[in-house]
Design an enzyme around this catalytic site. Sequence first.
Site: not given
Ligand code: UD1
Ligand code: UDP
Length: 366
Positions: A205
Amino acid sequence: LKLCSVVGARPQFVKAGAVAKAMAGSGIDDVLIHTGQHYDFNMSEVFFRELDLAPPAHNLGVGSGSHAVQTARMLEGLELLFERERPDAVLVYGDTNSTLAATLAAVKLGIPVAHVEAGLRSFNRTMPEEINRTVADSVCDLLFAPTVEAMEQLRREGQPEERIRLSGDVMYDAALMTADLARRQSSILDRLGLAEKGFLLATIHRAENTDDPRRLRVLIGALELAAEALPVVLPLHPRTRAALDRLGILQKAARRLKLIEPVGFIDMVRLEMAARTIATDSGGVQKEAFFYRVPCCVLRNETEWRELLEAGWNRLLPPDDDPRAMAAELLAERPAGRDITPYGKGDAGRIIVETLLDRYGRRSRA
Ligand code: UD1
Ligand code: UDP
């Protein structure tokens, strides 16, 4: 002691879940605020249910947007809430836009901020998370370092000793709490037809992988090649699903890989424990691989969790090579790493709660 804890993205629900367990019975009045950064059921609510985390007192519902738009919406909403709630301190987690916004909104109101997972650095300033955490750490009042290395980094940056506490990693607490539950409750291996140690688990991601078509193609190509030898399970972050769709490679990937929706924490832990190898660009999943002693390929050029590389558990596998070489690495058998204990004893939540009480519990309310 009145706190406002701010969460917004998936990993923060896991971390806050571990701290909330330690807070129970402590007398802390914790007002949980969800920014709404993540909002799909399986990116948000499922974690509150599975981790017994009380529903947030407030949800700002900011949703998705550019960094500036998302952060600005959070700043406005959080300032209003902090003014209304008047907490003694604000508690933030990790390195997302929710972390940054809560920190800035609070410090500008003169409210001290405590940061869980302080001192981590990738030293890659093109990474949004690196900006978020360095800015947050620089203005926080209390810095909870998950490892000795993170603590030393904060010292090198000139942080005074009284701001730094070595807490251990709350994700290790969460892992210990969930392992048995996952073994007992999750049926995901049966549902997906997977055998213990008979599949590869992947998550993707990180912006540097999803937003770079070349890297994303190499990565998916490598997973598809690996899937010729071993089933590959990929719970797909919505950001990655959208990117694959844009490139027109979602359908092909879905035929070759077990592409599934993001799973809840209990199913995720079960998948992690049973995987032969984990391939991930996630910060949390890299460490969970180690907690369950599963070899892990980190799909990045660098990582904040270098101790796991040094101990031989994890290795960097950036998707800038050819997919065949990557697939071979993903399938390679590897010996276990060195026995290390960098993340504490699984009592990081307790240390955090006691430190918060000592530090802010006796403050007279403004
Ligand atoms: C965010 C965090 C990242 C973290 C990740 C965990 C920032 C800059 N990034 O990244 O550090 O590792 O969360 O997962 O804060 N979207 C959906 N549904 C949701 C959430 C997101 O469809 O419930 C889609 C949207 O199109 C959105 C994209 O995912 O634009 C990215 O979501 P966003 O929260 O901006 O960043 P992440 O890549 O999730
Ligand atoms: N996780 C989860 N379901 C998923 C993917 C991740 O429960 O489908 C959990 C994972 O086990 C960990 C947390 O989400 O505890 C990590 O989140 P993510 O990878 O989104 O973010 P990051 O740690 O890179 O910020």
